[in-house]
Design an enzyme around this catalytic site. Structure first.
Site, PDB file in Angstrom:
ATOM      1  N   HIS A 123      31.914  43.251  29.444  1.00 30.26           N
ATOM      2  CA  HIS A 123      30.818  42.847  30.332  1.00 30.26           C
ATOM      3  C   HIS A 123      31.043  43.202  31.803  1.00 30.26           C
ATOM      4  O   HIS A 123      30.086  43.320  32.557  1.00 30.26           O
ATOM      5  CB  HIS A 123      30.480  41.354  30.146  1.00 30.26           C
ATOM      6  CG  HIS A 123      31.415  40.404  30.811  1.00 30.26           C
ATOM      7  ND1 HIS A 123      32.535  39.927  30.186  1.00 30.26           N
ATOM      8  CD2 HIS A 123      31.405  39.837  32.046  1.00 30.26           C
ATOM      9  CE1 HIS A 123      33.168  39.091  30.998  1.00 30.26           C
ATOM     10  NE2 HIS A 123      32.507  39.026  32.140  1.00 30.26           N
ATOM     11  N   ASP A 124      32.301  43.349  32.239  1.00 29.23           N
ATOM     12  CA  ASP A 124      32.539  43.693  33.650  1.00 29.23           C
ATOM     13  C   ASP A 124      32.962  45.150  33.850  1.00 29.23           C
ATOM     14  O   ASP A 124      33.248  45.563  34.972  1.00 29.23           O
ATOM     15  CB  ASP A 124      33.638  42.777  34.226  1.00 29.23           C
ATOM     16  CG  ASP A 124      33.081  41.423  34.647  1.00 29.23           C
ATOM     17  OD1 ASP A 124      31.870  41.357  34.911  1.00 29.23           O
ATOM     18  OD2 ASP A 124      33.850  40.443  34.690  1.00 29.23           O
ATOM     19  N   ASP A 178      30.293  33.687  30.244  1.00 29.32           N
ATOM     20  CA  ASP A 178      31.012  34.185  31.419  1.00 29.32           C
ATOM     21  C   ASP A 178      31.057  33.084  32.488  1.00 29.32           C
ATOM     22  O   ASP A 178      32.100  32.803  33.084  1.00 29.32           O
ATOM     23  CB  ASP A 178      30.268  35.433  31.933  1.00 29.32           C
ATOM     24  CG  ASP A 178      30.845  35.975  33.231  1.00 29.32           C
ATOM     25  OD1 ASP A 178      32.077  35.968  33.363  1.00 29.32           O
ATOM     26  OD2 ASP A 178      30.060  36.413  34.102  1.00 29.32           O
ATOM     27  N   GLU A 222      30.560  47.469  35.988  1.00 27.97           N
ATOM     28  CA  GLU A 222      30.418  47.023  37.374  1.00 27.97           C
ATOM     29  C   GLU A 222      31.684  47.266  38.192  1.00 27.97           C
ATOM     30  O   GLU A 222      31.620  47.694  39.340  1.00 27.97           O
ATOM     31  CB  GLU A 222      30.076  45.519  37.397  1.00 27.97           C
ATOM     32  CG  GLU A 222      29.694  45.063  38.778  1.00 27.97           C
ATOM     33  CD  GLU A 222      29.689  43.536  38.902  1.00 27.97           C
ATOM     34  OE1 GLU A 222      29.478  43.082  40.021  1.00 27.97           O
ATOM     35  OE2 GLU A 222      29.898  42.846  37.900  1.00 27.97           O
ATOM     36  N   ASP A 223      32.843  46.988  37.588  1.00 30.74           N
ATOM     37  CA  ASP A 223      34.077  46.945  38.383  1.00 30.74           C
ATOM     38  C   ASP A 223      35.006  48.151  38.219  1.00 30.74           C
ATOM     39  O   ASP A 223      36.026  48.218  38.885  1.00 30.74           O
ATOM     40  CB  ASP A 223      34.884  45.673  38.015  1.00 30.74           C
ATOM     41  CG  ASP A 223      34.148  44.410  38.421  1.00 30.74           C
ATOM     42  OD1 ASP A 223      33.267  44.516  39.276  1.00 30.74           O
ATOM     43  OD2 ASP A 223      34.462  43.335  37.881  1.00 30.74           O
ATOM     44  N   HIS A 244      40.169  37.346  31.489  1.00 32.95           N
ATOM     45  CA  HIS A 244      38.806  36.810  31.653  1.00 32.95           C
ATOM     46  C   HIS A 244      37.851  37.344  30.577  1.00 32.95           C
ATOM     47  O   HIS A 244      37.222  36.548  29.863  1.00 32.95           O
ATOM     48  CB  HIS A 244      38.292  37.093  33.068  1.00 32.95           C
ATOM     49  CG  HIS A 244      36.835  36.802  33.250  1.00 32.95           C
ATOM     50  ND1 HIS A 244      36.308  35.536  33.142  1.00 32.95           N
ATOM     51  CD2 HIS A 244      35.775  37.627  33.482  1.00 32.95           C
ATOM     52  CE1 HIS A 244      34.998  35.580  33.317  1.00 32.95           C
ATOM     53  NE2 HIS A 244      34.640  36.842  33.522  1.00 32.95           N
TER      54      HIS A 244
END
Length: 734
Positions: free
Chosen positions: A86-87, A153, A90-91, A61
Site C-alpha cells: 500500500h505504500d 492502515d 507513494e514512497d 508497518h
C-alpha cells in the site's frame, strides 16, 4: 546497525511473514501464497532503506496492516497483497505501471486508490474539512477494499503513535474519530471501530481516557460478580432446555462510556449499562431463529424487558450482514442490562463482517461471495441514509404508538399517553406523590417538570412535604387525572386564602367604620367588577385588593352622587353568583411565550377566539401577532408549515398576574445568613425565588434576589421581614 542487529531484524521480518500466512482467516491456496510471497518480496525490497519514527524497519508497518486485513477483517489474498504494497508507489521508486505488470489490474487499482488517499492527506492545499474528505474517500474509489485497507492502515498507525509529537497525535486521532471510526462502523467492522474510538480518545483526551480505564479496572470485580449473579438466574432454565451456550460479559468501550457520560451529563458511577451480556449458542442453520427467540423467552421470564429496546436483526439483518437479537432487561439490583443473543455463526459475522458471512454460504464459489460482499458494501457506503429496515425498526414503536412505557426506579412498568411529563407520571403513581412533587430525575438526570417523557425512560420523582401545586403545573400536565387533581388542589388552596381574606376584610372594613354584612359584600363585588364573594375574599387574601383600593370604595360610598348611580345599578338586580362557592377567573389578559410577556396582538378572523379559549400566537409578516384558537381550521396548516413562527399564548386573570422584582441586600457576612434569607422568603406567603446571588468581600456581603410576587404590598411586607434578619443592614429594590 551492527551485523547482529541486522540479522535479528531479518529473522523478525521472516517470522512476521510466516505469522501472516498462519493467521489468515480465509483458507489460502498455493496460488494465493505465491501472490502474497511476491508482494512481500517487492515490499521488502522497496522499503529496505526506510525506517519509521520509532526507529524500526518500515516493512513492519505493511506487514502489520496485512495481518489486520488477513486476520481481523478476513479478506482474500488479493487484498493481503495490496495491503503489503500500500505504500510502495507513494514512497519508493516503484511506479503504478510496475505494480500493474507484476500483479495485475485489481491489485494495481487498490494500490492506486490508497496512494490517492495519501496524497489527499498530505496535500496542504486541500482544505481538509473532514466531511469533504469523507466524500472524496468514497468517490475516488470504485473498490471498497481500498477503504478497508486504509482503515487497517489507520488502525496500525493509531497503535504505534507513541513516538509522535503531541500535536500530530491529536490531529490524527481527531481525524480518526471523525472519519475512520464511522466508516469502520458502516462497513460492519465493529471491533476495529471500537479500537479506533478508544485510541482516538486516548490521544484527544488522555486524562479522561486514563481515568475511565482506571475505573473500569477497579470495577471489574464487581462487574464479574454481577454477571455471575445474572447468569445464575437464567442458567438452570437454559440447561433444562439442553442448550449448548456460553454467557459472557462484554464491557462497553471507553469511548462509548465517555459518550454516555457527556450526553447524559452523569458521572462514571451513574452510567448503568457499562457492559452487555452476550449469550452465544450452538445451532444448526435451520433452528437458529427458533432458538434465539426461545432464549429471549427464557431471559424475559426472569427479567422484565424494556419493550422499546428490542432490536430484531435476525429477521432483518443490518446492511453490513450483522445478525443478533438485542434486548434490554431490568436485571438484579434494578439495573438495566443489554443482552445480545447470537448463534456461533452470527457471532463470527459480528466479529469479521461479511468475510464470515460468505464462509457460511454453502455450495457457492468463495470468490463470487467476496465480490458480492464488496459490491454490497459499496452500496451501503454510497447510501448515506440509515438502512431502511433499521430505521423503521427504530421508530416503529414510538411513531405509531399512542402511548409510551416508562419505568419506576424499582423497574415497574407504567403506561402513559404520548407527550406525558414527569408530573403526569407522579400523579399516575399516587395523588399524594403528585401533589408533593418537588422535582424529577429521568434516567438519573434532574430535568424540568415540563420535560416530555419517551418510552423506556426510568423516572424518579423527588417529593417534599412543603411542595404544593401552582398554576404553572396546568401547563405541564397532560393527563386528565393529573389536571383534575391539580385544579382541585388549587381550588382548595384558594379557598383557604379566601378564608384568611375574609378575616382581613372584616378588620379593614371596621377600621373604615363600614359594617361587614351581605349588603356591603354585594357592593364590594360590584365595585371591583367580580362575580362571587369568594372572588372578593381571595383577592383581599392575596393582597390584590389592598388598603388604598378599600379607601377608594369607602370614598365612593360616601359620595352621594355615586351612591345614587350605584343604587340604580343595584336595582337592575344583585349579582346572581354572589353566594356561589367558587373562585372564578376573569380572563382579561393574553400573555405570550414561556416568560408570559404582554405583547400587542390581533384576534384572527378565521376562528374569532374569545377570552378563556385555548389559543396560540402566529407571527405574521406585516400584521404582528395574530391569535388563533388551537382548534382553528388553519391551525394544522400553520403549525406544520410555519412551526418557527408559532408562539405559545394563553389567557389569564390580570388580578392574579405575578411580577418579577429584584431585592438588593447588604450587610455583615455571617455563617447561615443565606439560609436565613431563603427560609424567610419561602415562609413568606409562598413567594417564589427565581434567582439568587451573594458576593462576600472582607466580611461585608451584597446580595441580589429575584422574586416573583403578586403585588407591591407583598413585596413591601417581605422586605420588612428581611430587614429584621440579624446581620442585614440595608434592603432595597433595584
Amino acid at each position: 546497525m551492527t551485523e547482529a542487529a541486522i540479522e535479528k531484524e531479518n529473522k523478525e521480518i521472516a517470522h512476521q511473514y510466516k505469522e501472516l500466512l498462519r493467521i489468515s482467516y480465509q483458507t489460502l491456496t498455493d496460488e494465493d501464497k505465491k501472490l502474497i510471497r511476491k508482494a512481500f518480496d517487492i515490499a521488502v525490497d522497496a522499503h529496505k532503506d526506510q525506517r519509521r519514527k520509532s526507529g524500526e524497519a518500515y516493512i513492519f508497518h505493511p506487514i502489520a496492516v496485512a495481518k489486520i486485513v488477513a486476520s481481523e477483517i478476513g479478506l482474500d489474498a488479493t487484498s493481503i497483497a495490496a495491503a503489503l504494497l500500500h505504500d510502495v508507489v507513494e514512497d519508493t521508486r516503484y511506479s503504478l505501471e510496475d505494480i500493474q505488470q507484476l500483479f495485475g489490474d485489481t491489485v494495481a487499482r487498490i494500490v492506486d486508490g490508497l496512494t490517492k488517499i495519501s496524497h489527499l492527506e498530505h496535500d496542504k492545499d486541500v482544505s481538509l474539512q473532514a466531511e469533504n474528505f469523507r466524500k472524496m474517500l468514497l468517490t475516488l474509489n470504485d473498490d471498497v477494499r481500498v477503504i478497508i485497507i486504509k482503515i487497517a492502515d489507520r488502525l496500525h498507525n493509531m497503535q504505534t503513535m507513541d513516538s509522535m509529537r503531541t500535536d500530530k497525535q491529536e490531529k490524527i486521532a481527531s481525524e480518526t474519530l471523525y472519519i475512520y471510526a464511522p466508516l469502520a462502523h458502516r462497513i460492519g467492522l465493529y471491533n476495529i471501530k471500537t479500537e479506533l474510538e478508544d485510541m482516538g480518545l486516548k490521544y484527544t483526551e488522555p486524562d479522561v481516557y486514563d481515568e475511565i480505564l482506571k475505573k473500569i479496572r477497579e470495577s471489574k470485580e464487581e462487574q464479574d460478580k454481577y454477571i455471575e449473579e445474572f447468569t445464575r438466574v437464567i442458567q438452570d432454565s437454559l440447561d433444562r432446555e439442553q442448550m449448548q451456550y456460553t454467557i459472557k460479559g462484554r464491557p462497553k468501550s471507553i469511548y462509548s462510556i465517555r459518550r454516555k457520560m457527556k450526553n447524559q451529563n452523569v458521572t462514571f458511577d451513574e452510567v448503568y449499562d457499562k457492559f452487555a451480556v452476550r449469550i452465544i449458542y450452538k445451532s444448526d442453520p435451520a433452528n437458529e431463529k427458533f432458538l434465539a427467540w426461545k432464549i429471549y423467552s427464557i431471559v424475559t421470564d426472569h427479567f422484565r424487558p424494556n419493550p422499546t429496546r428490542l432490536r430484531d436483526w435476525i429477521s432483518s439483518p443490518k446492511s453490513t450482514g450483522y445478525e443478533a437479537l438485542h434486548i434490554t432487561v431490568m436485571g438484579p439490583k434494578g439495573r438495566w442490562v443489554e443482552v445480545q443473543i447470537r448463534s456461533e455463526r452470527m457471532n463470527e459475522i459480528a466479529e469479521k463482517g461479511y468475510a464470515a458471512h460468505y464462509k457460511y454460504k454453502q455450495g457457492s464459489n468463495q470468490e463470487d461471495g467476496l465480490e458480492e460482499w464488496v459490491n454490497k458494501l459499496q452500496e451501503a457506503l454510497e447510501n448515506a441514509e440509515v438502512n431502511a429496515v433499521d430505521f423503521v425498526e427504530q421508530f416503529k414503536l414510538n411513531l405509531y404508538s399512542k402511548e409510551i412505557f416508562v419505568f419506576t426506579p424499582q423497574g415497574e412498568l407504567k403506561s402513559l399517553p404520548k407527550g406525558a411529563t414527569p408530573l403526569d407520571f407522579a400523579f399516575s403513581i399516587h395523588t399524594e406523590v403528585g401533589l408533593r412533587t418537588r422535582g424529577a430525575r429521568v434516567n438519573g438526570k434532574l430535568v424540568p417538570l415540563s420535560t416530555t417523557l419517551n418510552s423506556g425512560d426510568q423516572v424518579e420523582i423527588i417529593t417534599s412535604e412543603k411542595a404544593k401545586p401552582n398554576s404553572n403545573w396546568l401547563d405541564y400536565a397532560t393527563t386528565a387525572r393529573a389536571r383534575a387533581k391539580i385544579k382541585s388542589s388549587l381550588r382548595e388552596e384558594k379557598k383557604t386564602i379566601a378564608e384568611e381574606g375574609k378575616a382581613i376584610l372584616t378588620r379593614k372594613l371596621r377600621a373604615q367604620k363600614i359594617p361587614f354584612n351581605e349588603k356591603t359584600i354585594n357592593e364590594l363585588v360590584i365595585f371591583f367588577k367580580l362575580k362571587t364573594s369568594l372572588d372578593l375574599f381571595y383577592r383581599v387574601g392575596i393582597g390584590t385588593i389592598d388598603n388604598q383600593k378599600l379607601k377608594d370604595y369607602a370614598a365612593s360610598r360616601s359620595n352621594a352622587l355615586v351612591s345614587f348611580f350605584k343604587s340604580k345599578i343595584r336595582k337592575q338586580g344583585t349579582v346572581e353568583d354572589i353566594d356561589r362557592d367558587e373562585i372564578t377567573a376573569k380572563y382579561d389578559q393574553l400573555v405570550f411565550g414561556r416568560d408570559e410577556e404582554v405583547l400587542d396582538y390581533k384576534l384572527a378572523n378565521c376562528c374569532n377566539p374569545i377570552p378563556g379559549d385555548s389559543v396560540f400566537g402566529f407571527i405574521t409578516v406585516s400584521e404582528g401577532i395574530k391569535v388563533h384558537k388551537k382548534d382553528c381550521p388553519n391551525a394544522i396548516q400553520l403549525q406544520s408549515n410555519f412551526a418557527y413562527r408559532i408562539i405559545q399564548a394563553k389567557w389569564r386573570d390580570s388580578s392574579q398576574e405575578e411580577f418579577k422584582a429584584v431585592i438588593k441586600l447588604t450587610g455583615i457576612d455571617n455563617i447561615g445568613l443565606v439560609n436565613d434569607v431563603t427560609r424567610e422568603i419561602s415562609n413568606n406567603m409562598s413567594v417564589n425565588i427565581r434567582n439568587i446571588n451573594f458576593d462576600s468581600q472582607d466580611g461585608v456581603f451584597t446580595g441580589r434576589i429575584t422574586v416573583v410576587v403578586k403585588n407591591n404590598s407583598i413585596l413591601k411586607k417581605l422586605m420588612e421581614h428581611l430587614k429584621k434578619i440579624n446581620g442585614i443592614d440595608k434592603v432595597s429594590r433595584e
